[in-house]
Write an enzyme that holds these catalytic residues in place. Structure first.
Site, PDB file in Angstrom:
ATOM      1  N   GLN A 163      43.378  37.813  42.969  1.00 49.44           N
ATOM      2  CA  GLN A 163      43.130  39.116  43.740  1.00 49.44           C
ATOM      3  C   GLN A 163      42.414  38.549  45.146  1.00 49.44           C
ATOM      4  O   GLN A 163      42.813  39.069  46.190  1.00 49.44           O
ATOM      5  CB  GLN A 163      41.796  39.683  43.119  1.00 49.44           C
ATOM      6  CG  GLN A 163      41.396  40.946  44.161  1.00 49.44           C
ATOM      7  CD  GLN A 163      42.264  42.094  44.192  1.00 49.44           C
ATOM      8  OE1 GLN A 163      42.591  42.489  43.185  1.00 49.44           O
ATOM      9  NE2 GLN A 163      42.722  42.463  45.341  1.00 49.44           N
ATOM     10  N   ASP A 198      32.696  45.227  45.238  1.00 51.80           N
ATOM     11  CA  ASP A 198      33.154  45.487  44.160  1.00 51.80           C
ATOM     12  C   ASP A 198      32.100  46.052  43.190  1.00 51.80           C
ATOM     13  O   ASP A 198      31.105  46.383  43.461  1.00 51.80           O
ATOM     14  CB  ASP A 198      33.576  44.124  43.461  1.00 51.80           C
ATOM     15  CG  ASP A 198      34.506  44.250  42.036  1.00 51.80           C
ATOM     16  OD1 ASP A 198      34.783  44.861  41.870  1.00 51.80           O
ATOM     17  OD2 ASP A 198      34.446  43.089  41.302  1.00 51.80           O
ATOM     18  N   ARG A 216      44.371  37.678  31.025  1.00 50.27           N
ATOM     19  CA  ARG A 216      43.274  38.343  31.527  1.00 50.27           C
ATOM     20  C   ARG A 216      42.095  38.344  30.129  1.00 50.27           C
ATOM     21  O   ARG A 216      42.580  39.054  29.221  1.00 50.27           O
ATOM     22  CB  ARG A 216      43.383  39.864  31.933  1.00 50.27           C
ATOM     23  CG  ARG A 216      42.299  40.505  32.042  1.00 50.27           C
ATOM     24  CD  ARG A 216      42.344  42.063  32.794  1.00 50.27           C
ATOM     25  NE  ARG A 216      42.521  41.604  34.198  1.00 50.27           N
ATOM     26  CZ  ARG A 216      42.412  42.574  35.163  1.00 50.27           C
ATOM     27  NH1 ARG A 216      42.331  43.927  35.003  1.00 50.27           N
ATOM     28  NH2 ARG A 216      42.671  42.237  36.561  1.00 50.27           N
ATOM     29  N   ARG A 240      48.998  42.301  46.154  1.00 51.45           N
ATOM     30  CA  ARG A 240      49.187  41.659  44.745  1.00 51.45           C
ATOM     31  C   ARG A 240      50.619  41.350  44.350  1.00 51.45           C
ATOM     32  O   ARG A 240      50.704  40.150  43.930  1.00 51.45           O
ATOM     33  CB  ARG A 240      48.490  42.441  43.776  1.00 51.45           C
ATOM     34  CG  ARG A 240      46.887  42.634  43.816  1.00 51.45           C
ATOM     35  CD  ARG A 240      45.958  41.169  43.485  1.00 51.45           C
ATOM     36  NE  ARG A 240      46.264  40.923  41.966  1.00 51.45           N
ATOM     37  CZ  ARG A 240      45.620  41.438  41.074  1.00 51.45           C
ATOM     38  NH1 ARG A 240      44.817  42.138  41.141  1.00 51.45           N
ATOM     39  NH2 ARG A 240      45.997  40.749  39.800  1.00 51.45           N
ATOM     40  N   HIS A 264      38.661  35.494  39.781  1.00 52.74           N
ATOM     41  CA  HIS A 264      39.862  36.430  39.997  1.00 52.74           C
ATOM     42  C   HIS A 264      40.660  36.025  40.948  1.00 52.74           C
ATOM     43  O   HIS A 264      40.838  36.587  42.030  1.00 52.74           O
ATOM     44  CB  HIS A 264      39.336  38.006  40.177  1.00 52.74           C
ATOM     45  CG  HIS A 264      40.534  38.940  39.898  1.00 52.74           C
ATOM     46  ND1 HIS A 264      41.676  38.694  39.494  1.00 52.74           N
ATOM     47  CD2 HIS A 264      40.342  40.241  39.885  1.00 52.74           C
ATOM     48  CE1 HIS A 264      42.155  39.668  39.317  1.00 52.74           C
ATOM     49  NE2 HIS A 264      41.476  40.608  39.737  1.00 52.74           N
ATOM     50  N   CYS A 289      38.674  45.246  45.755  1.00 51.66           N
ATOM     51  CA  CYS A 289      39.845  45.133  44.809  1.00 51.66           C
ATOM     52  C   CYS A 289      40.291  46.108  44.071  1.00 51.66           C
ATOM     53  O   CYS A 289      41.613  46.029  43.457  1.00 51.66           O
ATOM     54  CB  CYS A 289      39.448  43.894  43.757  1.00 51.66           C
ATOM     55  SG  CYS A 289      38.223  44.130  42.872  1.00 51.66           S
TER      56      CYS A 289
HETATM   57  N1  NVA Z   1      34.644  42.477  38.929  1.00 53.77           N
HETATM   58  C1  NVA Z   1      35.636  43.446  38.202  1.00 53.77           C
HETATM   59  C2  NVA Z   1      36.978  43.263  38.973  1.00 53.77           C
HETATM   60  C3  NVA Z   1      38.191  44.352  38.338  1.00 53.77           C
HETATM   61  C4  NVA Z   1      39.445  43.964  38.833  1.00 53.77           C
HETATM   62  C5  NVA Z   1      35.600  43.239  36.681  1.00 53.77           C
HETATM   63  O1  NVA Z   1      35.827  42.023  36.391  1.00 53.77           O
HETATM   64  O2  NVA Z   1      35.796  44.324  35.978  1.00 53.77           O
HETATM   65  N1   CP Z   2      42.065  44.673  40.981  1.00 55.01           N
HETATM   66  C1   CP Z   2      42.692  44.536  39.679  1.00 55.01           C
HETATM   67  O1   CP Z   2      42.686  43.408  39.217  1.00 55.01           O
HETATM   68  O2   CP Z   2      42.666  45.633  39.165  1.00 55.01           O
HETATM   69  P1   CP Z   2      43.301  46.000  37.688  1.00 55.01           P
HETATM   70  O3   CP Z   2      42.102  45.923  36.911  1.00 55.01           O
HETATM   71  O4   CP Z   2      43.613  47.445  37.612  1.00 55.01           O
HETATM   72  O5   CP Z   2      44.294  44.898  37.175  1.00 55.01           O
END
Ligand code: NVA
Ligand code: CP
Length: 309
Positions: free
Chosen positions: A134, A220, A104, A288, A131, A260
């Protein structure tokens, strides 16, 4: 044989997804029956986090454990990555010690560079642009609840972020439509989204129009990780893009709501929607675990199985 990675949704074909969804179903059923299933015994997953996570960390770590392997958590703060070690060098070393890597991070370029120096499969656990894990879970959740997604309409309300880009890629591969409504200045950038064409999505100025007739309404956060400095400006710009009961009312009567997570009730979604009868956010989060188990099994050489295992 070239190493297979999962860096964005379009890395896999429609057939790959059909296989993965079927494996997910089998793996999930076994899990629910408490049947041990250890195809990844002695395999190790390294998880590298440059941003926060609850679901991604937990689902990968628990999933690897349940498949008989183990998982190691690394973050920028405690590793040499945070002190400037080149990502290419880190990839050379880490991929000599483990069987599979989940990352990540910020720009997609970082994970692409890591993967190009990795001897083992690399999975995108979220970047600024995409992502895919997800969306894998979201589409599995849709199919589980309503059947095939082909030909259906997904309404994306809010920011054209990593989730939105990945929905758009998925629509091209799995042949469904996405209605996107973003505030002015936050529109989809097709190149950044990695789109081949524009046949599968339509932009709407009014979020109500995007929701009309949709089979699934999804949104989101207004401010994704890494964009915190823009939060105050975004709060104002996105104020009319909250998914509320009025928007759900113009979607199909059996439309689902997804997010998500983590969610901000009263910002991108009204509490009555996310906590209401059309919301499947808990199923979505739980899936997930199952889709990623199927994904890891698929990416590790020699682990692909046909039919039910
Ligand atoms: N769009 C959000 C998703 C978090 C799971 C982010 O990137 O923070
Ligand atoms: N939806 C998702 O990826 O959640 P986290 O940021 O908690 O991993």
């Amino acid at each position: 044989m070239a190493v297979k990675h999962y860096l964005q949704f379009r890395d896999f074909t429609r057939d790959d997804y059909a296989y993965l969804f079927e494996r997910t179903r089998v793996i999930k059923e076994r899990f629910e029956r408490y049947e041990p299933y250890h195809p990844l015994a002695d395999r190790t997953l390294a998880m590298i986090f440059e941003k926060s996570s609850t679901r991604t960390r937990l689902s990968f770590e628990a999933g690897m454990h349940q498949l008989g392997g183990s998982a190691i958590y690394l973050n920028t703060r405690d590793t040499q990555l945070g002190r400037g070690e080149p990502v290419e060098d880190a990839a050379e070393v880490i991929s000599r010690m483990v069987d599979i890597v989940m990352i990540r991070t910020f720009e997609q370029d970082i994970i692409e560079r890591f993967a190009s120096h990795s001897r083992v499969p690399v999975i995108n656990g979220l970047t600024n642009e995409y992502h895919p894990c997800q969306i894998l879970a979201d589409i599995y959740t849709y199919i589980e609840a309503r059947g095939p997604i082909q030909g259906k309409t997904v309404a994306w309300i809010g920011d054209s972020n990593n989730m939105c880009n990945t929905w758009l890629q998925a629509a091209e591969i799995l042949d469904f439509n996405v209605h996107v409504s973003t505030p002015p200045g936050y529109e989809v950038e097709p190149e950044r989204a990695g789109l081949y064409g524009t046949d599968h999505y339509e932009a709407f100025a009014d979020p109500m129009d995007a929701c009309r007739g949709a089979d699934l309404v999804t949104t989101d956060v207004w401010t994704s990780m890494g964009f915190e400095a823009e939060n105050a400006v975004r709060q104002k710009a996105f104020a009319d893009w909250q998914v509320d009961a009025e928007m759900m009312a113009v979607a199909k009567p059996d439309a689902l709501f997804m997010h998500c997570l983590p969610a901000h009730r009263g910002e991108e979604v009204a509490a009555e929607v996310i906590d209401g009868p059309q919301s499947v956010v808990w199923e979505e989060a739980a899936n997930r675990l199952h889709v990623q188990k199927a994904l890891m099994e698929y990416l590790l050489p020699g682990e692909r199985r046909d039919g039910t295992a």
